[in-house]
Motif scaffolding. Structure first.
Motif, PDB file in Angstrom:
ATOM      1  N   CYS A  50       0.912  -1.178   0.087  1.00 53.04           N
ATOM      2  CA  CYS A  50      -0.115  -0.049  -0.123  1.00 53.04           C
ATOM      3  C   CYS A  50       0.869   1.210   0.044  1.00 53.04           C
ATOM      4  O   CYS A  50       2.059   1.320   0.554  1.00 53.04           O
ATOM      5  N   CYS A  51       0.423   2.107  -0.819  1.00 55.91           N
ATOM      6  CA  CYS A  51       1.249   3.391  -0.853  1.00 55.91           C
ATOM      7  C   CYS A  51       0.383   4.796  -0.543  1.00 55.91           C
ATOM      8  O   CYS A  51      -0.704   4.745  -1.022  1.00 55.91           O
ATOM      9  N   ARG A  52       0.673   5.594   0.686  1.00 51.64           N
ATOM     10  CA  ARG A  52       0.179   6.927   0.792  1.00 51.64           C
ATOM     11  C   ARG A  52       1.028   8.007   0.686  1.00 51.64           C
ATOM     12  O   ARG A  52       1.141   8.876   1.533  1.00 51.64           O
ATOM     13  N   ILE A  53       2.051   7.844  -0.250  1.00 54.89           N
ATOM     14  CA  ILE A  53       2.840   8.957  -0.176  1.00 54.89           C
ATOM     15  C   ILE A  53       2.619  10.218  -1.093  1.00 54.89           C
ATOM     16  O   ILE A  53       3.266  11.362  -1.173  1.00 54.89           O
ATOM     17  N   THR A  55      -1.322  12.446  -2.400  1.00 53.50           N
ATOM     18  CA  THR A  55      -2.849  12.291  -2.019  1.00 53.50           C
ATOM     19  C   THR A  55      -3.885  12.179  -3.339  1.00 53.50           C
ATOM     20  O   THR A  55      -5.208  12.251  -2.999  1.00 53.50           O
ATOM     21  N   MET A  56      -2.979  11.450  -4.291  1.00 55.98           N
ATOM     22  CA  MET A  56      -3.693  10.808  -5.404  1.00 55.98           C
ATOM     23  C   MET A  56      -4.556   9.410  -4.588  1.00 55.98           C
ATOM     24  O   MET A  56      -5.141   8.964  -5.242  1.00 55.98           O
ATOM     25  N   GLY A  57      -3.378   9.097  -3.891  1.00 59.85           N
ATOM     26  CA  GLY A  57      -3.784   7.705  -3.157  1.00 59.85           C
ATOM     27  C   GLY A  57      -4.570   7.993  -1.804  1.00 59.85           C
ATOM     28  O   GLY A  57      -5.213   8.987  -1.982  1.00 59.85           O
ATOM     29  N   ARG A  67      -1.302  -1.558 -10.769  1.00 60.61           N
ATOM     30  CA  ARG A  67      -0.413  -0.367 -10.412  1.00 60.61           C
ATOM     31  C   ARG A  67      -1.105   0.860  -9.687  1.00 60.61           C
ATOM     32  O   ARG A  67      -2.658   0.798  -9.627  1.00 60.61           O
ATOM     33  N   GLY A  68      -0.475   1.715  -8.883  1.00 58.29           N
ATOM     34  CA  GLY A  68      -1.015   2.706  -8.319  1.00 58.29           C
ATOM     35  C   GLY A  68      -1.627   3.888  -9.432  1.00 58.29           C
ATOM     36  O   GLY A  68      -1.263   3.703 -10.463  1.00 58.29           O
ATOM     37  N   ILE A  69      -2.111   4.862  -8.958  1.00 62.95           N
ATOM     38  CA  ILE A  69      -2.660   5.875  -9.884  1.00 62.95           C
ATOM     39  C   ILE A  69      -1.377   6.666 -10.616  1.00 62.95           C
ATOM     40  O   ILE A  69      -1.669   6.726 -11.996  1.00 62.95           O
TER      41      ILE A  69
HETATM   42  S1  SF4 Z   1      -0.505   7.788  -7.057  1.00 62.41           S
HETATM   43 FE1  SF4 Z   1       1.613   6.971  -6.837  1.00 62.41          FE
HETATM   44  S2  SF4 Z   1       2.708   7.895  -5.413  1.00 62.41           S
HETATM   45 FE2  SF4 Z   1       0.762   8.346  -5.002  1.00 62.41          FE
HETATM   46  S3  SF4 Z   1      -0.219   7.132  -3.485  1.00 62.41           S
HETATM   47 FE3  SF4 Z   1      -0.663   6.002  -5.561  1.00 62.41          FE
HETATM   48  S4  SF4 Z   1       1.123   4.721  -5.843  1.00 62.41           S
HETATM   49 FE4  SF4 Z   1       1.662   6.244  -4.211  1.00 62.41          FE
END
Ligand code: SF4
Ligand code: SF4
Length: 630
Positions: A50-53, A55-57, A67-69
């Motif tokens: 999980c990724c919250r680095i 605020t798209m996440g 894949r993340g956003i």
């Molecule tokens: S958009 Fe990318 S950097 Fe941002 S929370 Fe999602 S995976 Fe992480």
């Protein structure tokens, strides 16, 4: 001499259960209950996916959403999380080292902090190319401290202590761009690399994690250890005791918890003051007992023989005894739970550092300028609290073991002189140890380190692994909460030679040492690096060729990840009993358990089955012996 018997984990647990009964009477919470509320843990978090680095996440990787956003895949996400984890640990240890540099800078002939080991100071100054001739020792201390502080932010060059490593290791670091530059730079570079839209290539992220770890082990932690020795004395073997039974019912009990010896040393100093002892008697106590929890406990045990009340998951137990007048803390590994818990008893929870401020605590700010006055105030506060005890809640489990601690690298070399034939061999080297290893009397050594973690039955992994290893003639060097687990069990009692194999037993008898050597706190793992480097140099080998491995079977903190990175970064294969939230990425698993060998000749093994973890370590040691033809 009374009959010697190791204390079992079952006995620890029975004592804890009794203390939890007291807790239940006063409505106290405890980690045992909070674990239940948090279980089962979130699988995304456990796998590191999980990724919250940004605020798209937050984004979570699943089969349907690979894949993340931003398009980052699971390997990039796990890799970034791993690097951030390491950076947190490296920052924490290194800031500790920085505080010690500042304390050294404040040292004065008539001040609270003095130079207790001038020889070591002069040795370090010479090592760093600082002129020592004709200088006042305090002028030299200030110059060395300032030079140390520059290690945190110097614009050019790499860490000074790297030169302590064998040349082969230094070459690997140079070749693979792993040599740490300024310490803060490595931490900040790690946070930069793991920002949204920077690195998402696992190799690059792991390499930086190793470099940030190395800036801790050969930088911040090493300065923390070396300058603590300069200020408070280099540890020598000393007798002490371990487990909750070290608290004394008739005395004012002050428990020091945290990490920085600048605080705990001063508390011990004032608790020993006849004026304070007389005051304690006036208040109805028979005396004052200082005991410790976690790494600050290791620091004062190693140098003063102050008893160790317990390790990480025992911190609530000291309050649950109902006999703790004050638990005095500085930084790191302090449960915020101690605030509300202390409110259920008469205990004063005293925080002292602006770095670690917590609700429900009494904040007495401690710094080098006012150290004496503040330590005196803290000790007085504890004494005055003795009368507030609730006698019906007092119960100290009568459980403790004797331990011989204080095995700094210098002390180990000195102990080895005891088995050297001074007519034939040179004194002051690690050669006797190498000879024991070469002849097979000892099969090798394991550095046991790290925390407790409720994921692993507390202390069981540490103790069972140590028993298994010593029975196989493998000597243990231990630090942190692992060392305290050993001491509580009795494995640091010299009589524990009887649970060893014949070879190790003989070495323990000849050198008059216990089979598990206490090398200190977590920053003192830097002592293990120096010992491994010295052994490798004396043997003419790479560190990675020595039959030596590292093990953290119950680790939990970011600091432990940083340690893991610098231990493998130094060429020592490392065995973990808990996964570093990396199992969600096959690429990360491959790099951490195999790929790093190409850069540093060592890698991690993660194995949650403790029996198998022990077997894997023994197999690795035998593999290294076979490769050397010994
Ligand atoms: S958009 Fe990318 S950097 Fe941002 S929370 Fe999602 S995976 Fe992480
Ligand atoms: S951020 Fe991650 S670990 Fe935390 S709750 Fe959400 S998915 Fe779970």
């Amino acid at each position: 001499m009374s009959e010697f018997k190791l204390t079992t984990v079952e006995e620890f647990e029975a004592a804890t259960a009794r203390l939890l009964e007291t807790g239940a009477k006063v409505g106290a919470d405890a980690w045992q209950f909070r674990v239940k509320n948090q279980t089962p843990h979130c699988k995304f978090g456990e796998e590191g996916v999980c990724c919250r680095i940004c605020t798209m996440g937050p984004c979570r990787i699943t089969k349907k959403a690979p894949r993340g956003i931003c398009g980052c895949d699971v390997h990039g996400i796990v890799g970034r999380n791993y690097l951030k984890f390491t950076a947190g640990g490296s920052a924490t240890h290194s800031d500790h080292g920085r505080e010690i540099c500042h304390t050294l800078y404040e040292s004065a002939a008539d001040g609270c902090y003095k130079v207790k080991d001038p020889d070591k100071l002069i040795r370090i100054a010479k090592e760093w190319g600082i002129e020592t001739e004709g200088k006042d020792i305090y002028d030299l201390a200030h110059e060395v401290a300032e030079t140390g502080l520059m290690e945190y932010g110097k614009p050019f060059g790499t860490q000074r202590f790297l030169k302590r490593a064998p040349e082969s290791q230094q070459e690997l670091w140079e070749k693979n761009e792993l040599a740490p530059r300024a310490i803060d730079r490595e931490v900040s570079c790690s946070l930069h690399m793991s920002h949204m839209g920077c690195s998402s290539k696992p190799e690059a992220l792991v390499k930086q994690a190793i470099r940030a770890g190395l800036s801790d082990g050969w930088g911040g932690s090493m300065m923390g250890t070396e300058f603590s020795d300069v200020l408070f004395g280099t540890p020598k073997p000393i007798e002490t005791e371990a487990n909750l039974g070290v608290m004394v019912e008739d005395n004012v009990n002050i428990v020091v918890h945290g990490h920085d010896p600048s605080l705990s040393e001063m508390i011990c100093e004032f608790a020993d003051d006849p004026e304070m002892i007389a005051y304690a008697k006036e208040q109805g106590a028979k005396g004052i007992t200082v005991s410790g929890v976690c790494c600050t406990s290791n620091e004062v045990a190693m140098r003063r023989g102050i008893p160790m009340a317990g390790n990480f998951l025992q911190q609530e137990n000291v309050v649950l005894t109902g006999a703790c007048e004050a638990i005095v803390v500085d930084v790191q590994c302090i449960f915020p739970a101690l605030g509300p818990l202390s409110k259920c008893f008469h205990t004063k929870f005293i925080t002292t550092s602006p770095i670690a401020q917590m609700p429900d605590s009494e904040f007495i700010r401690f710094d080098a300028h006012t150290a004496g006055e503040k330590a005196k105030l803290i000790v007085r506060t504890a004494i005055e609290n003795f009368k507030n005890r609730k006698p019906e809640l007092v119960h100290i489990p009568q459980m403790k073991q004797k331990a011989t601690v204080g095995y700094s690298t210098e002390a180990i070399v000195k102990a080895l002189d005891g088995v050297t034939n001074s007519q034939v061999d040179e004194l002051g080297t690690t050669k006797p140890l190498l000879e024991c290893i070469t002849s097979g009397v000892l099969r090798g050594a394991v550095a046991m380190v790290g925390c407790n973690n409720p994921r692993v039955r507390p202390d069981l992994a540490h103790i069972e692994l140590m028993k298994k290893l010593v029975a196989n003639d493998i000597i243990i060097i231990a630090s942190g909460c692992s060392a305290q687990a050993a001491a509580k069990a009795g494995l640091m009692d010299k009589r524990a030679k009887d649970v060893c194999g014949a070879g190790l037993k003989r070495v323990c008898e000849l050198a008059d040492i216990p089979p598990v050597l206490h090398m200190g706190s977590c920053v003192d793992i830097s002592r293990m690096l120096v010992l491994a480097a010295t052994l490798a140099k004396d043997a003419g080998l790479h560190i990675s060729q020595l039959p030596v491995v590292g093990c953290a079977p119950e680790w939990m903190s970011e600091k432990a990840v940083s340690i893991g990175n610098y231990v493998i970064g130094s060429g020592i294969d490392t065995f973990l009993g808990v996964d570093p939230y990396a199992c969600g990425s096959s690429e990360m698993v491959e790099i951490l358990t195999n790929g790093t060998k190409e850069w540093v000749e060592a890698a991690f093994t993660v194995e949650k089955d403790i029996e198998k973890l022990g077997d894997a370590m023994i197999a690795k040691i035998e593999e290294k012996r076979a490769a050397l033809g010994i």
